[in-house]
Enzyme design. Sequence first.
Site, mmCIF file in Angstrom:
data_model
loop_
_atom_site.group_PDB
_atom_site.id
_atom_site.type_symbol
_atom_site.label_atom_id
_atom_site.label_comp_id
_atom_site.label_asym_id
_atom_site.label_seq_id
_atom_site.Cartn_x
_atom_site.Cartn_y
_atom_site.Cartn_z
ATOM 1 N N THR A 99 0.824 -1.211 0.000
ATOM 2 C CA THR A 99 0.000 0.000 0.000
ATOM 3 C C THR A 99 0.857 1.259 0.000
ATOM 4 O OG1 THR A 99 -1.860 -1.086 1.099
ATOM 5 C CG2 THR A 99 -1.720 1.307 1.302
ATOM 6 N N SER A 138 -7.371 -0.866 -6.263
ATOM 7 C CA SER A 138 -6.894 -1.156 -4.918
ATOM 8 C C SER A 138 -5.421 -1.530 -5.036
ATOM 9 C CB SER A 138 -7.672 -2.332 -4.308
ATOM 10 O OG SER A 138 -7.007 -2.870 -3.182
ATOM 11 N N THR A 139 -4.677 -1.333 -3.978
ATOM 12 C CA THR A 139 -3.301 -1.847 -3.976
ATOM 13 C C THR A 139 -3.291 -3.321 -4.332
ATOM 14 O OG1 THR A 139 -2.565 -0.256 -2.304
ATOM 15 C CG2 THR A 139 -1.273 -2.278 -2.514
ATOM 16 N N ASN A 140 -4.358 -4.020 -3.944
ATOM 17 C CA ASN A 140 -4.373 -5.469 -4.055
ATOM 18 C C ASN A 140 -4.538 -5.990 -5.477
ATOM 19 O OD1 ASN A 140 -4.270 -5.113 -1.325
ATOM 20 N ND2 ASN A 140 -6.370 -5.781 -0.934
ATOM 21 N N THR A 185 35.945 -37.672 -12.376
ATOM 22 C CA THR A 185 34.727 -37.920 -11.612
ATOM 23 C C THR A 185 35.103 -38.017 -10.143
ATOM 24 O OG1 THR A 185 34.943 -40.316 -11.877
ATOM 25 C CG2 THR A 185 33.619 -39.151 -13.521
ATOM 26 N N SER A 316 45.776 -9.585 -5.505
ATOM 27 C CA SER A 316 46.209 -9.620 -4.116
ATOM 28 C C SER A 316 46.896 -8.328 -3.723
ATOM 29 C CB SER A 316 47.167 -10.792 -3.887
ATOM 30 O OG SER A 316 47.694 -10.771 -2.575
ATOM 31 N N SER A 317 46.674 -7.938 -2.463
ATOM 32 C CA SER A 317 47.347 -6.756 -1.920
ATOM 33 C C SER A 317 48.699 -7.117 -1.324
ATOM 34 C CB SER A 317 46.471 -6.120 -0.834
ATOM 35 O OG SER A 317 46.264 -7.042 0.231
ATOM 36 N N LYS A 322 49.657 -12.021 -8.560
ATOM 37 C CA LYS A 322 48.542 -12.951 -8.432
ATOM 38 C C LYS A 322 47.298 -12.384 -9.107
ATOM 39 C CE LYS A 322 46.469 -15.974 -4.919
ATOM 40 N NZ LYS A 322 45.033 -15.800 -5.117
#
Length: 475
Positions: A99, A138-140, A185, A316-317, A322
């Site tokens: 609503t 209606s909202t519905n 597998t 990577s930091s 990497k």
Amino acid sequence: MEYRVEKDLLGELKVPRDAYYGIHTVRAVGNFKVSGIMTNPALIRAIAQVKQAAAMANMSAGLLERRPGEAIVRAAGEVAAGRFAGQFIVDALQGGAGTSTNMNVNEVIANRAIELLGGAKGDYSLVHPLEHVNMSQSTNDVYPTALRIAAIGMVIELSETLADLQSALQDKEALFAGILKLGRTEMQDAVPVTLGQEFSAFAEAVARDRWRLYKVEERLRQVNLGGTAVGTGLNANPKYIFTVIEELRSITGIGLARSENMIDLTQNADVFVEISGLLKAAAVNLAKIAGDLRLLSSGPLGGLAEIRLPRVQAGSSIMPGKVNPVIPEMVTQVAFQVMGNDQVIAAAAAGGQLELNAFMPLIAHNLLSSLEMLIKAVNLFTEKCVKDIEADEERCKRWLEESYGFITALAPHLGYDQASELVKRAYREKKNLRQLIMESGLYTGEELEALFTPGELTRPGLAGAKNIRKGRGLQ
């Protein structure tokens, strides 16, 4: 800041003078400070389209005067086109079955229509949010109808995006068709496959998802607009009810149809559970594909490294050089979120009671969020990852040569027990299996080379049936 004062059944409140929203929106903002996430723009656009169609149908039915009606149609069209986006400020997670979002849209359209008529915002004697913009609704019936419209557009877009991913995977299938490699597998060496065959399985899974979504979109076209509060159509003129669907069909370009049982559609949200379930299935396949690509590209020196993914950013930091598989990782996280959203949607749909589901905002938020994330993630997956995947043919050959994967192809010629003894001996003596077979006098290098082709090892039938003689006993 300057304010205007508006009234509702609970009293008076100040509303910013320049705001297009009104008192109902202000109350909702105060009541639902929850997620910080606003209602999805696609849903807002769809509600505006419903308002536009309703105004046109009300005018056609002689219920709405031409001057305010035309202003509403124009204002609603502007909202549907994306204007006034900053005016839709109600949290996505709200009580009231949607609503508050419906009222937010009503107020913005009303105040824009007032402005178009030369009035001042808040002068609802010219255009009223409820009596005019929300007339016969209606909202519905508005909210579920709008959610279907928003979802249809996004389902179609996702289906098209998945088609692009399928095509990119099929291109790799063709490109890698001749590259023989080790199949695995349960994370253990198995039998040979081609890299192209692996990508063909990815493409086929995506094709199923694309087709399922393409077909299920039809299920969303039944709407309950005209049913008003509970689906009975109370306070909606019959002429309006039949006209509004035609107008909405014309505005959206979607083949919408009025449900034969609008009470059903007002009560039940199972169609959204169905859509979400298919999104979950697509998410599962995407997570599987993304995970396989991460495994196949692992390394580059200490892993499988049978394929190379595009390098899109430093990884990577702390570790220089990497590069991480960030696009498949992003796709996997989106997939997991979609799976979680599906559980929320199912719970919210099951929580509906009697003539209405109060949890439609939660369903809408999670469904549209899943669609939106998948559209973006699949597009990025295709463009920033799949299209530029490269194969390392030498690496594929190396793992196959160093494994015992092709012994299964010789088992019918040697017998299972003798083939098992060869594998056991190669493992114990740390020898290359092909070399051990030749040293044992079972087959010549030429005979094994004739066997070691994609045509012999990766197609139905007995490998080497024409070229391989029955093996002799071990030397």
